[in-house]
Design a protein around this motif. Sequence first.
Motif, PDB file in Angstrom:
ATOM      1  N   SER A 127      20.256  59.921  38.650  1.00  0.00           N
ATOM      2  CA  SER A 127      19.486  59.778  37.227  1.00  0.00           C
ATOM      3  C   SER A 127      20.313  59.463  36.290  1.00  0.00           C
ATOM      4  CB  SER A 127      19.058  61.378  37.139  1.00  0.00           C
ATOM      5  OG  SER A 127      18.031  61.683  38.096  1.00  0.00           O
ATOM      6  N   ARG A 128      21.790  60.024  36.302  1.00  0.00           N
ATOM      7  CA  ARG A 128      22.596  59.573  35.286  1.00  0.00           C
ATOM      8  C   ARG A 128      22.926  58.083  35.464  1.00  0.00           C
ATOM      9  NH1 ARG A 128      26.088  63.040  36.564  1.00  0.00           N
ATOM     10  NH2 ARG A 128      25.295  64.700  35.151  1.00  0.00           N
ATOM     11  N   GLN A 129      22.981  57.628  36.598  1.00  0.00           N
ATOM     12  CA  GLN A 129      23.494  56.362  36.838  1.00  0.00           C
ATOM     13  C   GLN A 129      22.297  55.309  36.191  1.00  0.00           C
ATOM     14  OE1 GLN A 129      24.329  56.087  41.118  1.00  0.00           O
ATOM     15  NE2 GLN A 129      26.409  56.989  40.747  1.00  0.00           N
ATOM     16  N   ARG A 130      20.910  55.649  36.549  1.00  0.00           N
ATOM     17  CA  ARG A 130      19.808  54.832  36.325  1.00  0.00           C
ATOM     18  C   ARG A 130      19.825  55.016  34.883  1.00  0.00           C
ATOM     19  NH1 ARG A 130      17.226  57.347  40.941  1.00  0.00           N
ATOM     20  NH2 ARG A 130      16.275  59.264  39.324  1.00  0.00           N
ATOM     21  N   GLY A 131      20.124  55.977  34.074  1.00  0.00           N
ATOM     22  CA  GLY A 131      20.027  56.102  32.477  1.00  0.00           C
ATOM     23  C   GLY A 131      21.167  55.094  32.031  1.00  0.00           C
ATOM     24  N   VAL A 132      22.496  54.955  32.669  1.00  0.00           N
ATOM     25  CA  VAL A 132      23.387  54.011  32.052  1.00  0.00           C
ATOM     26  C   VAL A 132      22.924  52.671  32.388  1.00  0.00           C
ATOM     27  CG1 VAL A 132      25.745  53.382  32.543  1.00  0.00           C
ATOM     28  CG2 VAL A 132      25.172  56.040  32.433  1.00  0.00           C
ATOM     29  N   ALA A 133      22.234  52.352  33.517  1.00  0.00           N
ATOM     30  CA  ALA A 133      22.092  50.974  33.796  1.00  0.00           C
ATOM     31  C   ALA A 133      20.947  50.585  33.010  1.00  0.00           C
ATOM     32  CB  ALA A 133      21.361  50.918  35.301  1.00  0.00           C
ATOM     33  N   LEU A 134      19.833  51.295  32.404  1.00  0.00           N
ATOM     34  CA  LEU A 134      18.914  51.198  31.477  1.00  0.00           C
ATOM     35  C   LEU A 134      19.783  50.783  30.192  1.00  0.00           C
ATOM     36  CD1 LEU A 134      16.012  50.788  30.702  1.00  0.00           C
ATOM     37  CD2 LEU A 134      16.036  53.289  30.305  1.00  0.00           C
ATOM     38  N   ALA A 136      21.184  47.502  30.224  1.00  0.00           N
ATOM     39  CA  ALA A 136      20.234  46.292  30.152  1.00  0.00           C
ATOM     40  C   ALA A 136      19.641  46.139  28.759  1.00  0.00           C
ATOM     41  CB  ALA A 136      19.096  46.818  31.282  1.00  0.00           C
ATOM     42  N   LEU A 137      19.409  47.303  28.310  1.00  0.00           N
ATOM     43  CA  LEU A 137      19.078  47.334  26.905  1.00  0.00           C
ATOM     44  C   LEU A 137      19.911  46.729  25.881  1.00  0.00           C
ATOM     45  CD1 LEU A 137      17.237  50.625  26.450  1.00  0.00           C
ATOM     46  CD2 LEU A 137      16.195  48.379  26.506  1.00  0.00           C
ATOM     47  N   VAL A 144      22.070  44.334  26.858  1.00  0.00           N
ATOM     48  CA  VAL A 144      22.217  42.971  27.172  1.00  0.00           C
ATOM     49  C   VAL A 144      21.123  42.165  26.582  1.00  0.00           C
ATOM     50  CG1 VAL A 144      21.963  41.282  29.038  1.00  0.00           C
ATOM     51  CG2 VAL A 144      23.532  43.357  29.457  1.00  0.00           C
ATOM     52  N   VAL A 145      19.964  42.824  26.511  1.00  0.00           N
ATOM     53  CA  VAL A 145      18.656  42.159  25.954  1.00  0.00           C
ATOM     54  C   VAL A 145      19.183  42.064  24.442  1.00  0.00           C
ATOM     55  CG1 VAL A 145      16.355  42.622  25.453  1.00  0.00           C
ATOM     56  CG2 VAL A 145      17.070  42.921  27.843  1.00  0.00           C
ATOM     57  N   ALA A 146      19.475  43.125  23.771  1.00  0.00           N
ATOM     58  CA  ALA A 146      19.813  43.062  22.346  1.00  0.00           C
ATOM     59  C   ALA A 146      20.638  41.978  22.003  1.00  0.00           C
ATOM     60  CB  ALA A 146      20.196  44.506  21.830  1.00  0.00           C
ATOM     61  N   LEU A 147      21.636  41.746  22.659  1.00  0.00           N
ATOM     62  CA  LEU A 147      22.829  40.984  22.662  1.00  0.00           C
ATOM     63  C   LEU A 147      22.085  39.314  22.670  1.00  0.00           C
ATOM     64  CD1 LEU A 147      25.950  42.527  24.240  1.00  0.00           C
ATOM     65  CD2 LEU A 147      25.656  42.025  21.856  1.00  0.00           C
ATOM     66  N   ALA A 148      21.487  39.548  23.642  1.00  0.00           N
ATOM     67  CA  ALA A 148      20.642  38.002  24.108  1.00  0.00           C
ATOM     68  C   ALA A 148      19.733  37.712  22.656  1.00  0.00           C
ATOM     69  CB  ALA A 148      20.011  38.204  25.221  1.00  0.00           C
ATOM     70  N   VAL A 149      19.082  38.798  22.318  1.00  0.00           N
ATOM     71  CA  VAL A 149      18.146  38.489  21.049  1.00  0.00           C
ATOM     72  C   VAL A 149      19.002  38.156  19.842  1.00  0.00           C
ATOM     73  CG1 VAL A 149      16.594  39.667  19.567  1.00  0.00           C
ATOM     74  CG2 VAL A 149      16.288  39.964  21.824  1.00  0.00           C
ATOM     75  N   ILE A 150      20.096  38.644  19.542  1.00  0.00           N
ATOM     76  CA  ILE A 150      20.881  38.456  18.648  1.00  0.00           C
ATOM     77  C   ILE A 150      21.659  36.889  18.637  1.00  0.00           C
ATOM     78  CG2 ILE A 150      23.139  38.907  17.405  1.00  0.00           C
ATOM     79  CD1 ILE A 150      22.576  41.952  18.025  1.00  0.00           C
ATOM     80  N   LEU A 151      21.904  36.548  19.935  1.00  0.00           N
ATOM     81  CA  LEU A 151      22.547  35.389  20.101  1.00  0.00           C
ATOM     82  C   LEU A 151      21.414  34.059  19.804  1.00  0.00           C
ATOM     83  CD1 LEU A 151      24.788  35.774  23.238  1.00  0.00           C
ATOM     84  CD2 LEU A 151      25.547  35.357  20.949  1.00  0.00           C
ATOM     85  N   VAL A 152      20.170  34.364  20.264  1.00  0.00           N
ATOM     86  CA  VAL A 152      19.088  33.655  20.029  1.00  0.00           C
ATOM     87  C   VAL A 152      18.720  33.495  18.663  1.00  0.00           C
ATOM     88  CG1 VAL A 152      16.548  32.948  20.660  1.00  0.00           C
ATOM     89  CG2 VAL A 152      18.088  33.859  22.517  1.00  0.00           C
ATOM     90  N   ALA A 153      18.660  34.434  18.075  1.00  0.00           N
ATOM     91  CA  ALA A 153      18.436  34.362  16.550  1.00  0.00           C
ATOM     92  C   ALA A 153      19.361  33.630  15.927  1.00  0.00           C
ATOM     93  CB  ALA A 153      18.256  35.782  16.213  1.00  0.00           C
ATOM     94  N   ALA A 154      20.619  34.078  16.156  1.00  0.00           N
ATOM     95  CA  ALA A 154      21.827  33.221  15.600  1.00  0.00           C
ATOM     96  C   ALA A 154      21.682  31.702  15.833  1.00  0.00           C
ATOM     97  CB  ALA A 154      23.120  33.599  15.945  1.00  0.00           C
ATOM     98  N   LEU A 155      21.277  31.295  16.899  1.00  0.00           N
ATOM     99  CA  LEU A 155      21.312  29.916  17.375  1.00  0.00           C
ATOM    100  C   LEU A 155      19.882  29.221  16.345  1.00  0.00           C
ATOM    101  CD1 LEU A 155      22.158  30.081  21.139  1.00  0.00           C
ATOM    102  CD2 LEU A 155      23.410  28.938  19.466  1.00  0.00           C
ATOM    103  N   LEU A 156      19.092  29.881  16.428  1.00  0.00           N
ATOM    104  CA  LEU A 156      17.883  29.391  16.010  1.00  0.00           C
ATOM    105  C   LEU A 156      18.162  29.385  14.170  1.00  0.00           C
ATOM    106  CD1 LEU A 156      14.828  31.500  17.495  1.00  0.00           C
ATOM    107  CD2 LEU A 156      15.174  28.907  17.506  1.00  0.00           C
ATOM    108  N   ASP A 157      18.871  30.222  13.716  1.00  0.00           N
ATOM    109  CA  ASP A 157      19.101  30.253  12.329  1.00  0.00           C
ATOM    110  C   ASP A 157      20.127  29.202  11.885  1.00  0.00           C
ATOM    111  OD1 ASP A 157      19.309  31.759   9.699  1.00  0.00           O
ATOM    112  OD2 ASP A 157      21.299  31.528   9.975  1.00  0.00           O
ATOM    113  N   ARG A 158      20.946  28.849  12.912  1.00  0.00           N
ATOM    114  CA  ARG A 158      22.091  27.906  12.853  1.00  0.00           C
ATOM    115  C   ARG A 158      21.346  26.548  13.005  1.00  0.00           C
ATOM    116  NH1 ARG A 158      27.334  27.932  16.053  1.00  0.00           N
ATOM    117  NH2 ARG A 158      27.717  29.964  14.833  1.00  0.00           N
TER     118      ARG A 158
END
Length: 331
Positions: free
Chosen positions: A5-12, A15-16, A18-32
């Motif tokens: 259970s602890r491992q699944r929590g860490v994996a989640l 994943a969150l 990674v998704v947040a970083l991807a969103v930030i990168l996409v937003a930065a690219l769009l803004d640029r």
Amino acid sequence: MNAPSRQRGVALLVALLVVALAVILVAALLDRGELAHARTRNTLRGEQAEAYALGLETYAAQGLIAALGSNEPDTHASPWAQPLPPQEVPGGVIRATMQDLGGCFNLNNLAPAALGGDPAWRPVFDDLLAALALDPGIAAAVENWLDPEKASVVEAARYLAQPLPYRPRGGPFAHVSELRLVRGVDAAAYAKLAPHVCALPPGTRLNLNTATPALLQALLDHATPAAAQSLWQNGAARYGSVAEFVGQLAPLGVSLRVPSSLLDVRSGYFLLRGDIVLDGVPFTCFSVIERGQGGVRVLARSRGADDVLAVAAPVGADAAADPASEAATAR
């Protein structure tokens, strides 16, 4: 059970993250990308506005040359003085007006004789300041600003002692907004003087048909505002010669205080104002145009929306702003 259970929590959480970083990168690219698009669009519109401004200069030159061939006096009713109505162009609208700089007081005429000035203009400037209820000391400050000898000694010490020190020019004004730097000329005084003065090569004549009432009053001995208004004819003066103007003075009980050789009914300098709107963005440009027997040429260009810089503004126009325009000598 706890370890998986602890491992699944860490994996989640990973994943969150990674998704947040991807969103930030996409937003930065769009803004640029949007910033690059806006920068490119502004550059293209600026170049487009410059091309339209050059086209307006050509249009103005054609009108001035046609008027020169007619040998008619320059007045507020001359064909070149009629505004260009709004014209639709790709991306926006352009319009233009042209005003006579021969009808304003040339500050550089106060320069020393060695630089082309004439002492006969000093009493006129004194009376212009009086008619506008301004400090009479401004006249001496302007003369000292123009005089290389005085500017380098006495005046330099005064200007360098100010909280923001700088040196006086010691030569002809390059632009009328430079008057704002002269000692004693604050924003209110500049706003009053701007519609009546300009900065042209020394030795120019004054056009009686387009001079303002305050300037006409300053040209005459014992003149009243009413006499000046009578000679101004509500802006519709159309004197065919200086002699015709002089003939109107005796019935009014006034006389010229300057030699008639300093006056004229035709002009050699004009101010073109172009107002260009592209994609909702306004561009305002000014061009000083010289007209002579050999044709026309552009002496200087400036950009900015400051109405005070329209040195030949209509009489009575209230303008109060500091000079903040990019001026470029025409090549």
